[in-house]
Design a protein around this motif. Structure first.
Motif, PDB file in Angstrom:
ATOM      1  N   THR A 213      40.073  28.481  30.639  1.00  0.00           N
ATOM      2  CA  THR A 213      40.355  29.489  31.668  1.00  0.00           C
ATOM      3  C   THR A 213      39.150  29.654  32.595  1.00  0.00           C
ATOM      4  N   ALA A 214      37.947  29.469  32.058  1.00  0.00           N
ATOM      5  CA  ALA A 214      36.754  29.528  32.904  1.00  0.00           C
ATOM      6  C   ALA A 214      36.788  28.427  33.954  1.00  0.00           C
ATOM      7  N   VAL A 215      37.268  27.250  33.580  1.00  0.00           N
ATOM      8  CA  VAL A 215      37.438  26.171  34.558  1.00  0.00           C
ATOM      9  C   VAL A 215      38.368  26.627  35.673  1.00  0.00           C
ATOM     10  N   ILE A 216      39.503  27.219  35.298  1.00  0.00           N
ATOM     11  CA  ILE A 216      40.478  27.654  36.297  1.00  0.00           C
ATOM     12  C   ILE A 216      39.896  28.738  37.194  1.00  0.00           C
ATOM     13  N   TYR A 217      39.284  29.754  36.596  1.00  0.00           N
ATOM     14  CA  TYR A 217      38.751  30.840  37.418  1.00  0.00           C
ATOM     15  C   TYR A 217      37.642  30.341  38.339  1.00  0.00           C
ATOM     16  N   ALA A 218      36.800  29.429  37.837  1.00  0.00           N
ATOM     17  CA  ALA A 218      35.741  28.868  38.681  1.00  0.00           C
ATOM     18  C   ALA A 218      36.333  28.003  39.792  1.00  0.00           C
ATOM     19  N   GLU A 219      37.318  27.176  39.460  1.00  0.00           N
ATOM     20  CA  GLU A 219      37.964  26.327  40.465  1.00  0.00           C
ATOM     21  C   GLU A 219      38.620  27.176  41.552  1.00  0.00           C
ATOM     22  N   LEU A 220      39.130  28.338  41.164  1.00  0.00           N
ATOM     23  CA  LEU A 220      39.820  29.207  42.118  1.00  0.00           C
ATOM     24  C   LEU A 220      38.869  30.148  42.853  1.00  0.00           C
ATOM     25  N   GLY A 221      37.581  30.096  42.516  1.00  0.00           N
ATOM     26  CA  GLY A 221      36.599  30.870  43.256  1.00  0.00           C
ATOM     27  C   GLY A 221      36.367  32.282  42.776  1.00  0.00           C
ATOM     28  N   PHE A 222      36.755  32.605  41.539  1.00  0.00           N
ATOM     29  CA  PHE A 222      36.511  33.932  41.001  1.00  0.00           C
ATOM     30  C   PHE A 222      35.065  34.045  40.528  1.00  0.00           C
ATOM     31  N   ALA A 223      34.432  35.153  40.817  1.00  0.00           N
ATOM     32  CA  ALA A 223      33.082  35.410  40.338  1.00  0.00           C
ATOM     33  C   ALA A 223      33.096  35.496  38.812  1.00  0.00           C
ATOM     34  N   PRO A 224      31.985  35.161  38.160  1.00  0.00           N
ATOM     35  CA  PRO A 224      31.959  35.177  36.688  1.00  0.00           C
ATOM     36  C   PRO A 224      32.415  36.501  36.084  1.00  0.00           C
ATOM     37  N   GLU A 225      31.938  37.607  36.629  1.00  0.00           N
ATOM     38  CA  GLU A 225      32.310  38.900  36.059  1.00  0.00           C
ATOM     39  C   GLU A 225      33.801  39.166  36.191  1.00  0.00           C
ATOM     40  N   LEU A 226      34.418  38.679  37.255  1.00  0.00           N
ATOM     41  CA  LEU A 226      35.866  38.834  37.395  1.00  0.00           C
ATOM     42  C   LEU A 226      36.617  37.998  36.371  1.00  0.00           C
ATOM     43  N   ALA A 227      36.006  36.901  35.898  1.00  0.00           N
ATOM     44  CA  ALA A 227      36.649  36.106  34.842  1.00  0.00           C
ATOM     45  C   ALA A 227      36.872  36.964  33.604  1.00  0.00           C
ATOM     46  N   ARG A 228      35.891  37.800  33.286  1.00  0.00           N
ATOM     47  CA  ARG A 228      36.088  38.716  32.157  1.00  0.00           C
ATOM     48  C   ARG A 228      37.096  39.797  32.516  1.00  0.00           C
ATOM     49  N   GLY A 229      37.028  40.293  33.743  1.00  0.00           N
ATOM     50  CA  GLY A 229      37.943  41.346  34.153  1.00  0.00           C
ATOM     51  C   GLY A 229      39.399  40.922  34.066  1.00  0.00           C
ATOM     52  N   VAL A 230      39.708  39.729  34.561  1.00  0.00           N
ATOM     53  CA  VAL A 230      41.109  39.295  34.520  1.00  0.00           C
ATOM     54  C   VAL A 230      41.519  38.911  33.100  1.00  0.00           C
ATOM     55  N   PHE A 231      40.551  38.468  32.279  1.00  0.00           N
ATOM     56  CA  PHE A 231      40.873  38.263  30.861  1.00  0.00           C
ATOM     57  C   PHE A 231      41.285  39.582  30.216  1.00  0.00           C
ATOM     58  N   CYS A 232      40.585  40.665  30.547  1.00  0.00           N
ATOM     59  CA  CYS A 232      40.958  41.970  30.009  1.00  0.00           C
ATOM     60  C   CYS A 232      42.375  42.360  30.426  1.00  0.00           C
ATOM     61  N   LEU A 233      42.735  42.062  31.678  1.00  0.00           N
ATOM     62  CA  LEU A 233      44.102  42.336  32.131  1.00  0.00           C
ATOM     63  C   LEU A 233      45.111  41.547  31.308  1.00  0.00           C
ATOM     64  N   SER A 234      44.801  40.288  31.057  1.00  0.00           N
ATOM     65  CA  SER A 234      45.696  39.441  30.285  1.00  0.00           C
ATOM     66  C   SER A 234      45.821  39.926  28.849  1.00  0.00           C
TER      67      SER A 234
END
Length: 274
Positions: A213-234
């Motif tokens: 998922t980090a690959v996907i969030y990075a590929e899509l341009g999400f900031a690192p901290e948002l990667a955790r934020g959207v994981f929390c949503l999921s």
């Protein structure tokens, strides 16, 4: 002479936001009337709009949605899920169980996705300066281990020899690279880390759900901290489902293990005051 304080302007500036504009009979989200969004955009698209300010195109939204779907749950032994069940059995309503569980999604349990994106970006910063990918991977991994210890976020799994979620997500990333949706730069970095770990350990250490998922969030341009934020949503979806299921069970004060199983006491033997 002191100018009179414009309290209305002060308050308006104090709570200024570019996210939403509300007036009687009007709700605009990032400039879009809410009634035009309702029924026209998916929830992942809405998350993207709220966080990023624009709507994603359909291929990017689909890749984003796949990452969100993949992370919803990992069983009652996952700490956040267990906490939601225990909290519910202690009488907390659903919102309390959700809050208690989500609060546990910190650096150790829930932070690996953010940490993996940070690691990938460290590699990318080095390659952007002309360092070869293999060298950049090795330098970044060694620096991470020196700073944080031997655990590398996003790789290996204590339960799955191969994480089936990661396999599917990486296949979707490859398809997205093939159709031009994403560049594939971060996928190459993550696979470079995989290859380095295999060489060093003489066995496969494949990406897990957090690495993929980090690959996907990075590929899509999400900031690192948002990667955790959207994981929390999921993960909130799984937390809610388990809390709701627990509501139907006749259990009170559910502890971390069955009452029939004793814990081990390691303190002083019984003693008495003189």
């Amino acid at each position: 002479m002191t100018q009179p304080l414009d309290t209305a302007a002060l308050a308006a500036d104090y709570w200024s936001t570019s996210i939403i504009d509300i007036h009687p009979g009007s709700i605009n989200v990032r400039g879009f009337p809410i009634q035009e969004l309702i029924g026209a955009v998916s929830f992942p698209q809405m998350i993207w709009l709220m966080l990023r300010g624009e709507l994603p195109d359909a291929p990017k939204a689909q890749l984003f949605e796949a990452a969100l779907v993949a992370s919803v749950d990992h069983g009652p032994h996952a700490p956040s899920i267990a906490i939601s069940r225990m909290a519910t059995s202690c009488g907390l309503p659903l919102n309390g169980a959700l809050a208690s569980a989500i609060n546990a999604l910190d650096d150790v349990h829930g932070g690996a996705g953010q940490q993996a994106v940070e690691l990938y970006e460290t590699v990318r910063d080095r390659t952007a300066q002309g360092v070869a990918l293999d060298t950049a991977v090795e330098q970044a991994v060694d620096a991470f281990i020196a700073a944080h210890g031997k655990y590398l976020p996003g790789f290996g799994h204590r339960f799955h020899p191969v994480d089936p979620r990661a396999v599917k997500l990486l296949a979707l990333v490859d398809a997205a690279v093939a159709n031009g949706t994403v560049s594939g730069e971060y996928a190459a970095i993550a696979r470079g880390i995989e290859a380095l770990l295999q060489r060093r350990k003489n066995k496969p250490v494949p990406m897990n759900i957090d690495g993929a998922t980090a690959v996907i969030y990075a590929e899509l341009g999400f900031a690192p901290e948002l990667a955790r934020g959207v994981f929390c949503l999921s993960r909130a979806v799984g937390i809610l489902a388990h809390a709701w299921e627990q509501r139907a069970r006749n259990e009170r004060n559910k502890g971390p293990m069955p009452r029939q199983m004793a814990y081990r006491y390691t303190g002083q033997p019984e003693r008495h005051l003189d």
